[in-house]
Design an enzyme around this catalytic site. Structure first.
Site, mmCIF file in Angstrom:
data_model
loop_
_atom_site.group_PDB
_atom_site.id
_atom_site.type_symbol
_atom_site.label_atom_id
_atom_site.label_comp_id
_atom_site.label_asym_id
_atom_site.label_seq_id
_atom_site.Cartn_x
_atom_site.Cartn_y
_atom_site.Cartn_z
ATOM 1 N N GLU A 31 -2.521 2.329 9.467
ATOM 2 C CA GLU A 31 -2.880 0.915 9.478
ATOM 3 C C GLU A 31 -1.677 0.005 9.721
ATOM 4 O O GLU A 31 -1.714 -1.177 9.395
ATOM 5 C CB GLU A 31 -3.575 0.563 8.164
ATOM 6 N N SER A 167 -9.607 0.572 6.295
ATOM 7 C CA SER A 167 -9.885 0.080 7.641
ATOM 8 C C SER A 167 -10.964 0.868 8.361
ATOM 9 O O SER A 167 -11.076 0.795 9.587
ATOM 10 C CB SER A 167 -8.598 0.060 8.499
ATOM 11 N N ASP A 278 -16.107 -4.213 -1.801
ATOM 12 C CA ASP A 278 -17.052 -3.966 -0.710
ATOM 13 C C ASP A 278 -18.340 -3.391 -1.285
ATOM 14 O O ASP A 278 -18.309 -2.417 -2.059
ATOM 15 C CB ASP A 278 -16.461 -2.990 0.307
ATOM 16 N N GLU A 291 -16.353 0.433 -2.530
ATOM 17 C CA GLU A 291 -14.944 0.624 -2.838
ATOM 18 C C GLU A 291 -14.313 -0.718 -3.171
ATOM 19 O O GLU A 291 -14.911 -1.777 -2.924
ATOM 20 C CB GLU A 291 -14.211 1.280 -1.676
ATOM 21 N N ASN A 293 -10.581 -2.830 -2.782
ATOM 22 C CA ASN A 293 -9.314 -2.859 -2.065
ATOM 23 C C ASN A 293 -8.337 -3.777 -2.784
ATOM 24 O O ASN A 293 -8.649 -4.945 -3.032
ATOM 25 C CB ASN A 293 -9.563 -3.360 -0.630
#
Length: 331
Positions: A31, A167, A278, A291, A293
């Site tokens: 990423e 991502s 999310d 999840e 982040n």
């Protein structure tokens, strides 16, 4: 905890124009490019509100730079393992350098999706059923037998994704058993452990959580509508691949539930300052956490900045408040 859609803008701490802030971006993960874009946007937003900020990679020159000119606070705009597995935060702790975001322990927990899901489930927070499968066990136990059992237990369709990563890299929706082996191979290209979870159809929603001095608050949820139906890497970072609605097109009751669940997840994992949760909202309006982040993207198509804008807040001022609060944690 509050579920107010608008976060406070006042804070007790040093004035932002007195701060020297280091923005860390880049790294060596898959990423890297996204991280550099996040870092540049954070840098520009901080400078726009009068913060003295500079951008630096997390490389061999970092520790000597921290020793020679310690910043008042660090913003970690690194994605992937470098910014999210807790190791860099542990090093910053050793250097007595404060940073925006959660501590190393909480970062490690959130980074490992199976561990985070176990904590969420124990706290009574809804998350889809799952199994975590290391590549070695996958091979030792026999791929065909393992995959048959997974499909029988969790049903189809399934979501396959790396146990550690972000991502959307290595993630795939599996709608028939014949596609499962290829999805596992694709996942193992990014991580040695695959997370296979029951696929919940519904609305993709991201809820950003901020604490600007009055406790964690949920910003307006952002609805994600990928053109191909899957919010993968290309959908996240290619113009025209995804449509976003901020706030999400949820009825008031569902929006309230989504905010409550996001705040509960943020708290259960011991997070601090900011996070992005999310979720999937199913046809009955019930949210399911996928999840969490701890180093959300900050690019022009990232979800936290969209939520900040939807809340009527200024991105630079929000970042300035976060770094001001982080600076007060300096030993």
């Amino acid at each position: 905890m509050s579920v107010s859609p608008a976060a406070p803008t006042s804070v007790t701490g040093p004035a932002t124009d007195e701060l020297h802030v280091l923005v860390l971006a880049g790294g060596l993960s898959y990423e890297r490019d996204v991280s550099l874009r996040s870092g540049r946007r954070v840098l520009d937003a901080l400078r726009a509100v009068g913060v003295e900020a500079e951008l630096r990679d997390a490389d061999v020159a970092l520790l000597p730079a921290l020793a020679a000119d310690p910043p008042d606070a660090v913003v970690i705009a690194l994605h992937g393992a470098t910014g999210e597995d807790g190791s860099l935060r542990g090093v910053l702790d050793l250097c007595d350098v404060p940073y925006v975001g959660c501590d190393a322990r909480a970062s490690r927990l959130a980074w490992d999706k199976p561990s985070a899901k176990a904590v969420l489930r124990e706290a009574g927070i809804p998350t889809p059923d799952w199994v975590a499968l290391p590549h070695d066990r996958f091979s030792e136990l026999g791929a065909v037998a393992v995959l048959d059992r997974i499909a029988d237990r969790l049903g189809l369709p399934l979501m396959v994704k790396p146990a550690q990563g972000g991502s959307g890299l290595g993630a795939a929706v599996v709608r028939d058993a014949g596609s499962l082996p290829a999805a596992m191979v694709g996942c193992f290209a990014y991580d040695q452990t695959a997370l296979v979870e029951r696929y919940v159809p519904g609305m993709d929603v991201a809820v950003s959580v901020l604490d600007l001095g009055e406790g964690p608050q949920a910003l307006p949820p952002v609805e994600i509508v990928p053109r191909n139906g899957v919010y993968d890497y290309a959908a996240r970072y290619t113009a025209g691949r995804t449509t976003w609605h901020a706030p999400a097109r949820l009825d008031p009751d569902a929006a309230e539930r989504v905010a409550e669940v996001a705040l509960a997840a943020h708290t259960a994992l011991g997070l601090r300052d900011l996070s992005r949760v999310d979720l999937i909202v199913d046809a009955e309006g019930q949210p399911h956490v996928l999840e969490v982040n701890v180093s959300p993207g900050m690019t022009e198509t990232s979800l936290l900045p969209l939520a900040v804008q939807a809340a009527g807040l200024d991105f630079g001022r929000v970042l300035g408040t976060l770094v001001s609060r982080a600076a007060t944690r300096r030993p």
